[in-house]
Design a protein around this motif. Structure first.
Motif, PDB file in Angstrom:
ATOM      1  N   GLY A  43      -8.880  19.846  21.085  1.00 21.74           N
ATOM      2  CA  GLY A  43     -10.576  19.130  20.495  1.00 21.74           C
ATOM      3  C   GLY A  43     -10.387  17.964  19.778  1.00 21.74           C
ATOM      4  N   VAL A  44     -12.139  18.158  19.556  1.00 17.48           N
ATOM      5  CA  VAL A  44     -12.548  16.954  18.387  1.00 17.48           C
ATOM      6  C   VAL A  44     -12.419  17.488  17.410  1.00 17.48           C
ATOM      7  N   PHE A  45     -11.271  16.909  16.068  1.00 19.93           N
ATOM      8  CA  PHE A  45     -10.963  17.265  14.595  1.00 19.93           C
ATOM      9  C   PHE A  45     -11.206  15.510  14.538  1.00 19.93           C
ATOM     10  N   VAL A  46     -11.549  16.059  12.740  1.00 19.98           N
ATOM     11  CA  VAL A  46     -12.002  14.983  11.874  1.00 19.98           C
ATOM     12  C   VAL A  46     -10.566  14.765  10.952  1.00 19.98           C
ATOM     13  N   ALA A  47     -10.362  13.373  11.188  1.00 19.31           N
ATOM     14  CA  ALA A  47      -9.619  12.940  10.056  1.00 19.31           C
ATOM     15  C   ALA A  47      -9.802  12.383   8.497  1.00 19.31           C
ATOM     16  N   MET A  48      -9.412  12.767   7.914  1.00 17.41           N
ATOM     17  CA  MET A  48      -9.759  12.554   6.020  1.00 17.41           C
ATOM     18  C   MET A  48      -9.187  10.856   6.285  1.00 17.41           C
ATOM     19  N   PRO A  49     -10.025  10.128   5.190  1.00 18.06           N
ATOM     20  CA  PRO A  49      -9.784   8.546   5.168  1.00 18.06           C
ATOM     21  C   PRO A  49      -8.298   8.399   3.976  1.00 18.06           C
ATOM     22  N   SER A  50      -7.077   8.232   4.917  1.00 19.38           N
ATOM     23  CA  SER A  50      -6.086   7.513   4.852  1.00 19.38           C
ATOM     24  C   SER A  50      -5.487   6.200   3.555  1.00 19.38           C
ATOM     25  N   ARG A  51      -4.132   6.803   3.013  1.00 21.73           N
ATOM     26  CA  ARG A  51      -3.988   5.095   3.097  1.00 21.73           C
ATOM     27  C   ARG A  51      -2.525   5.193   3.342  1.00 21.73           C
ATOM     28  N   LYS A  52      -1.567   4.365   3.814  1.00 23.12           N
ATOM     29  CA  LYS A  52       0.207   3.943   4.555  1.00 23.12           C
ATOM     30  C   LYS A  52       0.582   3.973   2.902  1.00 23.12           C
ATOM     31  N   LEU A  53       1.817   5.043   3.110  1.00 18.51           N
ATOM     32  CA  LEU A  53       2.835   5.398   2.279  1.00 18.51           C
ATOM     33  C   LEU A  53       3.550   3.677   2.724  1.00 18.51           C
ATOM     34  N   THR A  54       4.376   3.431   0.617  1.00 17.03           N
ATOM     35  CA  THR A  54       5.156   2.413   1.277  1.00 17.03           C
ATOM     36  C   THR A  54       6.210   3.023   0.336  1.00 17.03           C
ATOM     37  N   ASP A  55       7.438   1.888   0.555  1.00 13.04           N
ATOM     38  CA  ASP A  55       8.050   2.378  -1.083  1.00 13.04           C
ATOM     39  C   ASP A  55       8.918   1.070  -1.021  1.00 13.04           C
ATOM     40  N   ARG A  56      10.022   0.913  -1.391  1.00 11.57           N
ATOM     41  CA  ARG A  56      10.391  -0.809  -2.671  1.00 11.57           C
ATOM     42  C   ARG A  56      11.823  -1.230  -2.016  1.00 11.57           C
ATOM     43  N   CYS A  57      11.979  -1.826  -1.366  1.00  8.30           N
ATOM     44  CA  CYS A  57      13.469  -2.671  -0.861  1.00  8.30           C
ATOM     45  C   CYS A  57      13.766  -2.815  -2.011  1.00  8.30           C
ATOM     46  N   GLN A  58      15.670  -2.516  -1.431  1.00 13.00           N
ATOM     47  CA  GLN A  58      16.758  -2.441  -2.517  1.00 13.00           C
ATOM     48  C   GLN A  58      16.946  -3.360  -2.615  1.00 13.00           C
ATOM     49  N   LYS A  59      16.503  -5.044  -2.212  1.00 13.38           N
ATOM     50  CA  LYS A  59      17.537  -5.832  -2.790  1.00 13.38           C
ATOM     51  C   LYS A  59      16.795  -6.643  -3.387  1.00 13.38           C
ATOM     52  N   CYS A  60      14.976  -6.509  -3.463  1.00 18.86           N
ATOM     53  CA  CYS A  60      14.313  -7.630  -4.228  1.00 18.86           C
ATOM     54  C   CYS A  60      12.691  -6.932  -4.341  1.00 18.86           C
ATOM     55  N   GLY A  61      13.146  -5.201  -4.683  1.00 16.69           N
ATOM     56  CA  GLY A  61      11.877  -4.459  -5.021  1.00 16.69           C
ATOM     57  C   GLY A  61      10.231  -4.855  -4.314  1.00 16.69           C
ATOM     58  N   CYS A  62       9.678  -5.288  -3.054  1.00 13.71           N
ATOM     59  CA  CYS A  62       8.756  -6.043  -2.381  1.00 13.71           C
ATOM     60  C   CYS A  62       8.494  -4.367  -1.681  1.00 13.71           C
ATOM     61  N   LYS A  63       7.141  -4.155  -2.572  1.00 11.13           N
ATOM     62  CA  LYS A  63       6.361  -2.945  -1.595  1.00 11.13           C
ATOM     63  C   LYS A  63       6.157  -3.319   0.343  1.00 11.13           C
ATOM     64  N   ASN A  64       7.093  -2.315   0.587  1.00  9.26           N
ATOM     65  CA  ASN A  64       7.080  -2.606   2.209  1.00  9.26           C
ATOM     66  C   ASN A  64       6.124  -0.702   2.881  1.00  9.26           C
ATOM     67  N   HIS A  65       5.674  -1.124   4.340  1.00  8.27           N
ATOM     68  CA  HIS A  65       5.011   0.369   4.819  1.00  8.27           C
ATOM     69  C   HIS A  65       6.317   0.890   5.054  1.00  8.27           C
ATOM     70  N   LEU A  66       6.121   2.055   5.131  1.00 11.54           N
ATOM     71  CA  LEU A  66       7.259   2.826   6.047  1.00 11.54           C
ATOM     72  C   LEU A  66       8.403   2.928   7.479  1.00 11.54           C
ATOM     73  N   ARG A  67       6.800   1.917   7.584  1.00 14.46           N
ATOM     74  CA  ARG A  67       7.366   1.797   9.253  1.00 14.46           C
ATOM     75  C   ARG A  67       7.728   0.070   9.579  1.00 14.46           C
ATOM     76  N   ALA A  68       7.687  -0.649   8.155  1.00 20.08           N
ATOM     77  CA  ALA A  68       8.686  -1.656   8.605  1.00 20.08           C
ATOM     78  C   ALA A  68      10.288  -1.534   8.620  1.00 20.08           C
ATOM     79  N   ARG A  69      11.124  -2.054   9.750  1.00 22.02           N
ATOM     80  CA  ARG A  69      12.043  -2.459   9.773  1.00 22.02           C
ATOM     81  C   ARG A  69      13.013  -3.576   8.255  1.00 22.02           C
ATOM     82  N   PHE A  70      11.275  -4.590   8.802  1.00 23.34           N
ATOM     83  CA  PHE A  70      12.478  -5.761   7.455  1.00 23.34           C
ATOM     84  C   PHE A  70      11.696  -5.659   6.337  1.00 23.34           C
ATOM     85  N   CYS A  71      12.205  -6.112   5.103  1.00 26.47           N
ATOM     86  CA  CYS A  71      11.601  -6.247   3.760  1.00 26.47           C
ATOM     87  C   CYS A  71      10.439  -7.268   4.067  1.00 26.47           C
ATOM     88  N   ASN A  72       9.348  -7.359   4.099  1.00 20.62           N
ATOM     89  CA  ASN A  72       8.117  -8.441   3.685  1.00 20.62           C
ATOM     90  C   ASN A  72       8.379  -9.266   2.937  1.00 20.62           C
TER      91      ASN A  72
END
Length: 188
Positions: A43-72
């Motif tokens: 049935g219908v439900f309410v999802a709370m506001p959320s943000r995408k989780l990120t981590d950092r590239c091990q090479k350059c340290g840039c933040k990337n979404h967890l779904r990213a296949r390549f560093c931005n």
């Protein structure tokens, strides 16, 4: 906590699970926006506001979404299994920004939102329907922040020596019951 307003923004009929966005106002003083109304398997439900989780590239340290296949930033290939997993095996890709602490609060919010959603769907069938979601005109009858702060200052001011402090109206009317917001503000 009193829900004083719920505003709904219906999504286009596109056979997706996302039915609408909404905002919820508490005590005419605090608004939470971007709750999602979703058609789930139960049935219908309410999802709370959320943000995408990120981590950092091990090479350059840039933040990337967890779904990213390549560093931005540097383009290095990212480990696709780096996201933590829920008990059911799904990747945890988002974190709530605001959410109820207990089931009673969740039921209160969800009940009000689902009711408002159904009312908005009926309203949308009327000729000349206009969505009110983005229309936040601050009415003159809602007290300003300065007025609320001044009122709170008057309630927490110490009485003169030999005089008992009058009880605020909501405590006097409710006897010795102290509301959680009064306790946090130091009134109770």
């Amino acid at each position: 906590m009193v829900i004083t307003e719920v505003r709904i923004k219906l999504c286009e009929e596109n056979n997706e699970r996302l039915l609408a966005f909404c905002s919820v106002t508490f005590d005419n003083a605090f608004v939470v926006r971007d709750l999602k109304i979703i058609e789930g398997t139960k049935g219908v439900f309410v999802a709370m506001p959320s943000r995408k989780l990120t981590d950092r590239c091990q090479k350059c340290g840039c933040k990337n979404h967890l779904r990213a296949r390549f560093c931005n930033a540097c383009g290095v290939r990212m480990d696709e299994t780096r996201a933590t997993r829920e008990i059911d095996g799904r990747a945890k890709l988002h974190a709530d920004i605001a959410h109820p602490i207990h089931s009673g609060a969740r039921e209160l919010v969800q009940g009000a939102v689902v009711k408002a959603y159904h009312e908005e769907k009926e309203r949308s069938k009327q000729p000349g329907y206009v969505c009110r979601y983005d229309e936040y005109d601050f009415d003159d009858d809602i007290p300003s922040y300065a007025a609320i702060a001044a009122d709170m200052g008057a309630k927490t001011a110490r009485p003169h020596a030999g005089h008992a402090a009058p009880k605020p109206p909501h405590i006097a009317a409710e006897g010795a019951k102290v509301r959680s917001e009064d306790f946090a503000a130091g009134i109770g």
